[in-house]
Design an enzyme around this catalytic site. Sequence first.
Site, mmCIF file in Angstrom:
data_model
loop_
_atom_site.group_PDB
_atom_site.id
_atom_site.type_symbol
_atom_site.label_atom_id
_atom_site.label_comp_id
_atom_site.label_asym_id
_atom_site.label_seq_id
_atom_site.Cartn_x
_atom_site.Cartn_y
_atom_site.Cartn_z
ATOM 1 N N GLU A 30 0.823 -1.209 0.000
ATOM 2 C CA GLU A 30 0.000 0.000 0.000
ATOM 3 C C GLU A 30 0.860 1.263 0.000
ATOM 4 O O GLU A 30 0.391 2.337 -0.371
ATOM 5 C CB GLU A 30 -0.920 0.016 1.224
ATOM 6 C CG GLU A 30 -1.961 -1.084 1.203
ATOM 7 C CD GLU A 30 -2.795 -1.087 2.462
ATOM 8 O OE1 GLU A 30 -4.004 -0.810 2.345
ATOM 9 O OE2 GLU A 30 -2.250 -1.357 3.557
ATOM 10 N N TYR A 62 -15.710 26.191 -0.523
ATOM 11 C CA TYR A 62 -15.427 24.757 -0.652
ATOM 12 C C TYR A 62 -14.242 24.475 -1.563
ATOM 13 O O TYR A 62 -13.675 23.387 -1.513
ATOM 14 C CB TYR A 62 -16.656 23.924 -1.005
ATOM 15 C CG TYR A 62 -17.384 24.251 -2.280
ATOM 16 C CD1 TYR A 62 -16.910 23.825 -3.496
ATOM 17 C CD2 TYR A 62 -18.590 24.939 -2.241
ATOM 18 C CE1 TYR A 62 -17.600 24.094 -4.664
ATOM 19 C CE2 TYR A 62 -19.291 25.209 -3.400
ATOM 20 C CZ TYR A 62 -18.782 24.789 -4.608
ATOM 21 O OH TYR A 62 -19.467 25.051 -5.770
ATOM 22 N N LEU A 81 -7.046 4.423 8.159
ATOM 23 C CA LEU A 81 -8.091 5.320 7.673
ATOM 24 C C LEU A 81 -8.577 6.228 8.796
ATOM 25 O O LEU A 81 -8.911 7.397 8.559
ATOM 26 C CB LEU A 81 -9.267 4.514 7.116
ATOM 27 C CG LEU A 81 -9.039 3.748 5.818
ATOM 28 C CD1 LEU A 81 -10.273 2.919 5.474
ATOM 29 C CD2 LEU A 81 -8.691 4.694 4.686
ATOM 30 N N GLU A 82 -8.616 5.722 10.023
ATOM 31 C CA GLU A 82 -9.049 6.518 11.160
ATOM 32 C C GLU A 82 -8.167 7.761 11.332
ATOM 33 O O GLU A 82 -8.673 8.864 11.561
ATOM 34 C CB GLU A 82 -9.009 5.677 12.452
ATOM 35 C CG GLU A 82 -10.011 4.561 12.493
ATOM 36 C CD GLU A 82 -9.552 3.256 11.827
ATOM 37 O OE1 GLU A 82 -10.194 2.227 12.077
ATOM 38 O OE2 GLU A 82 -8.572 3.266 11.047
ATOM 39 N N LYS A 109 -11.364 3.541 1.127
ATOM 40 C CA LYS A 109 -10.322 2.892 0.325
ATOM 41 C C LYS A 109 -11.081 2.028 -0.672
ATOM 42 O O LYS A 109 -11.799 1.100 -0.296
ATOM 43 C CB LYS A 109 -9.435 2.043 1.232
ATOM 44 C CG LYS A 109 -8.209 1.483 0.546
ATOM 45 C CD LYS A 109 -7.346 0.696 1.513
ATOM 46 C CE LYS A 109 -6.611 1.642 2.432
ATOM 47 N NZ LYS A 109 -5.567 0.957 3.217
#
Length: 129
Positions: A30, A62, A81-82, A109
């Site tokens: 990864e 934005y 990811l957290e 992901k």
Amino acid sequence: MRPTPADDVADRIELRGLRFAAVHGVLPEERERAQPFEVDVDIEADLAGAGRSDRLSDTVDYGAVTDAVAAVMNGPPVNLLEHLAERIAAAVLQVCEPRSSSVTVAVRKLKPPVAIDMASAAVRVTRAG
């Protein structure tokens, strides 16, 4: 005590499907080649002023938010990811200050390295401003 309009904000800016190729994850593969990620951002803010004035200065830009998300996604690799969602939420809150009361970030992901066919693995966090 009666809540003030600012305490009861239901307005939201929703940014959906920001796509990135990035090198985040625990496994060595990864970190060796970019993989697809998708990010959603919900920003809770009082949008009434911008609704009346039609001025960008009265709302959350934005474009600046997407730049902040890109800086995190294209920045140093992280394992989880957290942690990625937490970093994105902090960056978005900084950009939205003082207009935002909270932000919700979902990070997906799109090709997780698991043995089962899975569309995505995701984390969603909500943080107050």
